[in-house]
Design a protein around this motif. Structure first.
Motif, mmCIF file in Angstrom:
data_model
loop_
_atom_site.group_PDB
_atom_site.id
_atom_site.type_symbol
_atom_site.label_atom_id
_atom_site.label_comp_id
_atom_site.label_asym_id
_atom_site.label_seq_id
_atom_site.Cartn_x
_atom_site.Cartn_y
_atom_site.Cartn_z
ATOM 1 N N SER A 47 1.035 -1.141 -0.042
ATOM 2 C CA SER A 47 -0.069 0.003 0.158
ATOM 3 C C SER A 47 0.848 1.140 0.017
ATOM 4 C CB SER A 47 -0.977 -0.078 1.261
ATOM 5 O OG SER A 47 -1.667 1.331 1.320
ATOM 6 N N TYR A 61 -4.898 4.799 6.771
ATOM 7 C CA TYR A 61 -3.620 4.418 6.290
ATOM 8 C C TYR A 61 -3.376 2.827 6.342
ATOM 9 C CZ TYR A 61 1.506 4.025 5.790
ATOM 10 O OH TYR A 61 2.736 3.649 5.346
ATOM 11 N N PRO A 64 -6.498 -0.717 4.584
ATOM 12 C CA PRO A 64 -6.593 -1.791 3.619
ATOM 13 C C PRO A 64 -5.577 -2.940 3.885
ATOM 14 C CG PRO A 64 -6.528 0.347 2.642
ATOM 15 C CD PRO A 64 -6.235 0.399 4.222
ATOM 16 N N PHE A 65 -4.346 -2.473 4.534
ATOM 17 C CA PHE A 65 -3.389 -3.693 4.777
ATOM 18 C C PHE A 65 -3.981 -4.650 5.882
ATOM 19 C CE2 PHE A 65 0.074 -4.666 7.635
ATOM 20 C CZ PHE A 65 0.677 -5.837 6.933
ATOM 21 N N GLU A 68 -6.689 -7.047 4.525
ATOM 22 C CA GLU A 68 -6.425 -8.254 3.698
ATOM 23 C C GLU A 68 -5.399 -9.107 4.544
ATOM 24 O OE1 GLU A 68 -5.715 -10.153 0.110
ATOM 25 O OE2 GLU A 68 -6.926 -8.326 0.418
#
Length: 113
Positions: A47, A61, A64-65, A68
């Motif tokens: 990302s 921030y 998303p990481f 997943e």
């Protein structure tokens, strides 16, 4: 029947920031991952935050990481008859990135009430 063991994929996460150009204040903050238990695995970008200064919204921030990662850890990963699991081995960060991730004041900053 032969029982096959699960293979653990250990990842190292790197968070760091850098200014793209000296003439403006646009910063680049990538999240980079490296597979630790593979000799030929190269680091890859997961990302990237691009903006003025460091990321101000840590949740935005990292979301998303982390989503997943949680999805990969909660599923059974199978490939060619082998089962895989993913674990974070370590985080590698410089002092400013570590302060952001820990949500603390960096050593060069001060806190005003």
């Amino acid at each position: 029947m032969i029982k096959k063991e699960s293979i653990v994929i250990e990842i190292q996460v790197n968070v760091d920031g850098t200014q793209i150009f000296k003439t403006n204040s646009i910063d680049l903050w990538p999240i980079i991952v490296r597979v630790m238990n593979s000799l030929d695995a190269l680091p890859f970008v997961i990302s990237v935050f691009v903006g003025k200064g460091k990321p101000t919204n840590l949740e935005e921030y990292l979301r998303p990481f982390l989503e997943e990662l949680v999805a990969l850890q909660s599923k059974v990963l199978k490939f060619k008859g082998l089962t895989y699991s993913i674990e974070i081995s370590s985080f590698v960060c410089d002092a400013p990135a570590r302060a952001i991730l820990k949500v603390i004041t960096a050593h060069t900053e001060y806190f005003v009430y």
